[in-house]
Design a protein around this motif. Structure first.
Motif, mmCIF file in Angstrom:
data_model
loop_
_atom_site.group_PDB
_atom_site.id
_atom_site.type_symbol
_atom_site.label_atom_id
_atom_site.label_comp_id
_atom_site.label_asym_id
_atom_site.label_seq_id
_atom_site.Cartn_x
_atom_site.Cartn_y
_atom_site.Cartn_z
ATOM 1 N N ALA A 136 0.821 -1.211 0.000
ATOM 2 C CA ALA A 136 0.000 0.000 0.000
ATOM 3 C C ALA A 136 0.856 1.262 0.000
ATOM 4 O O ALA A 136 0.518 2.268 -0.630
ATOM 5 N N LYS A 137 2.005 1.192 0.705
ATOM 6 C CA LYS A 137 2.871 2.368 0.846
ATOM 7 C C LYS A 137 4.321 1.955 0.640
ATOM 8 O O LYS A 137 5.052 1.706 1.612
ATOM 9 N N PRO A 138 4.782 1.888 -0.612
ATOM 10 C CA PRO A 138 6.163 1.479 -0.886
ATOM 11 C C PRO A 138 7.176 2.359 -0.147
ATOM 12 O O PRO A 138 7.000 3.575 -0.028
ATOM 13 N N GLU A 139 8.206 1.706 0.382
ATOM 14 C CA GLU A 139 9.309 2.370 1.094
ATOM 15 C C GLU A 139 8.861 3.093 2.360
ATOM 16 O O GLU A 139 9.569 3.963 2.880
ATOM 17 N N SER A 140 7.713 2.722 2.873
ATOM 18 C CA SER A 140 7.226 3.366 4.095
ATOM 19 C C SER A 140 7.850 2.780 5.354
ATOM 20 O O SER A 140 7.775 3.386 6.429
ATOM 21 N N LEU A 141 8.474 1.588 5.237
ATOM 22 C CA LEU A 141 9.058 0.932 6.405
ATOM 23 C C LEU A 141 10.579 0.849 6.276
ATOM 24 O O LEU A 141 11.119 0.753 5.167
ATOM 25 N N THR A 142 11.242 0.874 7.431
ATOM 26 C CA THR A 142 12.703 0.819 7.456
ATOM 27 C C THR A 142 13.184 -0.492 8.063
ATOM 28 O O THR A 142 12.512 -1.096 8.899
ATOM 29 N N TYR A 143 14.370 -0.933 7.627
ATOM 30 C CA TYR A 143 15.004 -2.088 8.265
ATOM 31 C C TYR A 143 16.483 -1.779 8.467
ATOM 32 O O TYR A 143 17.124 -1.140 7.634
ATOM 33 N N GLY A 144 17.018 -2.217 9.598
ATOM 34 C CA GLY A 144 18.405 -1.934 9.932
ATOM 35 C C GLY A 144 19.342 -3.041 9.499
ATOM 36 O O GLY A 144 18.990 -4.224 9.555
ATOM 37 N N THR A 145 20.543 -2.657 9.060
ATOM 38 C CA THR A 145 21.570 -3.631 8.689
ATOM 39 C C THR A 145 22.931 -3.163 9.188
ATOM 40 O O THR A 145 23.110 -2.006 9.566
ATOM 41 N N ALA A 146 23.887 -4.071 9.148
ATOM 42 C CA ALA A 146 25.269 -3.730 9.486
ATOM 43 C C ALA A 146 26.078 -3.463 8.229
ATOM 44 O O ALA A 146 27.302 -3.492 8.257
ATOM 45 N N GLY A 147 25.392 -3.210 7.099
ATOM 46 C CA GLY A 147 26.091 -2.853 5.870
ATOM 47 C C GLY A 147 25.823 -3.792 4.719
ATOM 48 O O GLY A 147 25.203 -4.850 4.864
ATOM 49 N N ALA A 148 26.292 -3.391 3.541
ATOM 50 C CA ALA A 148 26.089 -4.162 2.318
ATOM 51 C C ALA A 148 26.736 -5.536 2.418
ATOM 52 O O ALA A 148 27.864 -5.685 2.878
ATOM 53 N N GLY A 149 25.989 -6.552 1.996
ATOM 54 C CA GLY A 149 26.515 -7.907 1.969
ATOM 55 C C GLY A 149 26.383 -8.671 3.265
ATOM 56 O O GLY A 149 26.706 -9.856 3.318
ATOM 57 N N THR A 150 25.903 -8.014 4.321
ATOM 58 C CA THR A 150 25.690 -8.717 5.588
ATOM 59 C C THR A 150 24.420 -9.552 5.500
ATOM 60 O O THR A 150 23.587 -9.366 4.602
ATOM 61 N N SER A 151 24.262 -10.453 6.448
ATOM 62 C CA SER A 151 23.078 -11.315 6.406
ATOM 63 C C SER A 151 21.797 -10.511 6.570
ATOM 64 O O SER A 151 20.768 -10.854 5.986
ATOM 65 N N GLN A 152 21.850 -9.417 7.350
ATOM 66 C CA GLN A 152 20.658 -8.574 7.503
ATOM 67 C C GLN A 152 20.263 -7.953 6.159
ATOM 68 O O GLN A 152 19.090 -7.897 5.784
ATOM 69 N N HIS A 153 21.282 -7.478 5.445
ATOM 70 C CA HIS A 153 21.037 -6.840 4.146
ATOM 71 C C HIS A 153 20.539 -7.847 3.116
ATOM 72 O O HIS A 153 19.566 -7.588 2.388
ATOM 73 N N LEU A 154 21.199 -9.009 3.034
ATOM 74 C CA LEU A 154 20.790 -10.011 2.055
ATOM 75 C C LEU A 154 19.374 -10.510 2.334
ATOM 76 O O LEU A 154 18.597 -10.748 1.389
ATOM 77 N N SER A 155 19.038 -10.658 3.605
ATOM 78 C CA SER A 155 17.675 -11.075 3.956
ATOM 79 C C SER A 155 16.663 -10.050 3.464
ATOM 80 O O SER A 155 15.617 -10.406 2.901
ATOM 81 N N GLY A 156 16.963 -8.764 3.683
ATOM 82 C CA GLY A 156 16.062 -7.706 3.225
ATOM 83 C C GLY A 156 15.924 -7.674 1.714
ATOM 84 O O GLY A 156 14.825 -7.500 1.180
ATOM 85 N N GLN A 157 17.038 -7.865 1.014
ATOM 86 C CA GLN A 157 17.004 -7.863 -0.450
ATOM 87 C C GLN A 157 16.174 -9.032 -0.985
ATOM 88 O O GLN A 157 15.395 -8.870 -1.936
ATOM 89 N N LEU A 158 16.345 -10.205 -0.383
ATOM 90 C CA LEU A 158 15.570 -11.364 -0.839
ATOM 91 C C LEU A 158 14.087 -11.168 -0.540
ATOM 92 O O LEU A 158 13.224 -11.520 -1.352
ATOM 93 N N PHE A 159 13.785 -10.605 0.609
ATOM 94 C CA PHE A 159 12.395 -10.316 0.983
ATOM 95 C C PHE A 159 11.760 -9.387 -0.061
ATOM 96 O O PHE A 159 10.651 -9.639 -0.549
ATOM 97 N N GLU A 160 12.459 -8.321 -0.419
ATOM 98 C CA GLU A 160 11.946 -7.390 -1.434
ATOM 99 C C GLU A 160 11.787 -8.079 -2.778
ATOM 100 O O GLU A 160 10.786 -7.860 -3.490
ATOM 101 N N ASN A 161 12.779 -8.902 -3.125
ATOM 102 C CA ASN A 161 12.777 -9.571 -4.423
ATOM 103 C C ASN A 161 11.571 -10.486 -4.580
ATOM 104 O O ASN A 161 10.893 -10.491 -5.622
ATOM 105 N N ILE A 162 11.271 -11.270 -3.546
ATOM 106 C CA ILE A 162 10.171 -12.236 -3.631
ATOM 107 C C ILE A 162 8.805 -11.559 -3.503
ATOM 108 O O ILE A 162 7.855 -11.902 -4.221
ATOM 109 N N THR A 163 8.710 -10.595 -2.600
ATOM 110 C CA THR A 163 7.406 -9.963 -2.350
ATOM 111 C C THR A 163 7.124 -8.798 -3.298
ATOM 112 O O THR A 163 6.016 -8.275 -3.311
ATOM 113 N N GLN A 164 8.152 -8.409 -4.082
ATOM 114 C CA GLN A 164 8.021 -7.261 -4.992
ATOM 115 C C GLN A 164 7.608 -6.005 -4.219
ATOM 116 O O GLN A 164 6.664 -5.300 -4.582
ATOM 117 N N THR A 165 8.315 -5.760 -3.136
ATOM 118 C CA THR A 165 8.091 -4.562 -2.331
ATOM 119 C C THR A 165 9.417 -3.827 -2.191
ATOM 120 O O THR A 165 10.472 -4.321 -2.607
#
Length: 325
Positions: free
Chosen positions: A150-179
């Motif tokens: 409903a509101k693209p980019e309305s939510l934030t997620y924290g990471t310890a930087g590019a390539g970290t597991s937090q970042h990769l998890s977020g990227q995969l989440f966006e990729n699959i859910t198309q958000t």
């Protein structure tokens, strides 16, 4: 015929005995082994290395000495390992960051994770959990997805930087859910968790071990886990695939590598010895205490796994439009 062959045979045996007496190599291992960890002391990689090194020393009869070489997402220490002699006396603790995704974020890497190394043993897998503040209005992954749709980019997620597991998890989440979410980068995952609890950011895909104290203290809510199967330590937490993100699986990993030209008999023995270490009940308990699910796959299976990881995450990163810098 016999009289002609005999002198040649005697001469060959004499030459062999001379060469063997003057140039025989001592049986491996004949001296201490260096185990490079490309991250700072106190983290998961360091904990895994010290646990493996202790037991490997006992099994090999030689000290296995952990050498921390932190810096730049593990790049500096990995460069040192790549340039070390391939004689069986240098090992390194490699991860999904150093040996799968760094090439997609850094052009001048200074090493090739495939060409410069041989996988020895996949010690274990590390899962992340999607956590939100305890006061968050979100109680399910489906609610998060609905909000982002409903509101693209309305939510934030924290990471310890590019390539970290937090970042990769977020990227995969966006990729699959198309958000699309907004990534907030911190110097470390602990800082992201502090801001999460304080309500400054909406969510974090944090490792189970790092998030566990705040989960147990009811300071965060867990919406899902990134592994393909539910974990024994969090049996009531659904996988993200179960929670509405089809085919989601993201696990970082801890493995042991050696320089590429390390002799195969040495690589094979190291792989077997480390697998035996990983199979020990007390080692498994300690690994799980670090948030690492024991694995123990040896060289050939680990090699296939590493290459599949590079292909998987290369596509995710490319689809996200991220360019190496």
């Amino acid at each position: 015929m016999h009289s002609r062959i005999r002198p040649l045979l005697i001469a060959a045996l004499a030459l062999s005995a001379f060469a063997g007496s003057g140039h025989a190599q001592p049986a491996w291992p004949a001296k201490p082994i260096k185990y490079i960890v490309p991250f700072a002391p106190g983290g998961v990689s360091d904990g895994v290395a010290r646990l493996v090194a202790q037991h490997l020393s006992e099994r090999l009869g030689q000290p296995v000495i952990v050498d921390n070489r932190p810096g730049v997402s593990g790049i500096l220490g990995t460069q040192v390992a790549a340039r070390s002699p391939a004689d069986g006396y240098t090992l390194m603790g490699g991860t999904i960051t150093t040996h799968a995704v760094n090439p997609f974020f850094t052009k001048s890497l200074g090493y090739d994770p495939v060409a410069d190394f041989v996988p020895v043993n996949l010690v274990g897998m590390v899962s992340n959990v999607l956590v939100v503040p305890s006061a968050s209005r979100f109680n399910s992954v489906a609610q998060v997805i609905a909000e982002l749709k409903a509101k693209p980019e309305s939510l934030t997620y924290g990471t310890a930087g590019a390539g970290t597991s937090q970042h990769l998890s977020g990227q995969l989440f966006e990729n699959i859910t198309q958000t699309r979410m907004r990534q907030i980068i911190y110097k470390g995952g602990s800082q992201a968790m502090v801001d999460l609890v304080g309500g400054q950011i909406d969510m974090v895909f944090e490792t189970v071990a790092a998030a566990r104290p705040m989960i147990d203290g009811k300071r965060v809510k867990v919406l899902g886990i990134t592994s393909a199967k539910r974990q024994p330590g969090l049996p009531d937490v659904p996988t993200l695939a179960e929670a509405g993100v089809p085919n989601f699986e993201m696990q970082s990993w801890q493995g042991v590598f050696a320089p590429a030209a390390t002799p195969k008999p040495i690589v094979d023995r190291l792989g077997r010895e480390i697998a035996a270490v990983v199979a020990l009940p007390d080692v498994q308990a300690k690994l799980r205490g670090l948030g690492v699910e024991p694995d123990g796959r040896t060289s050939e299976a680990f090699t296939a796994f590493q290459r599949a990881e590079i292909a998987k995450w290369g596509k995710v990163i490319k689809d996200a439009g991220i360019q190496a810098e």
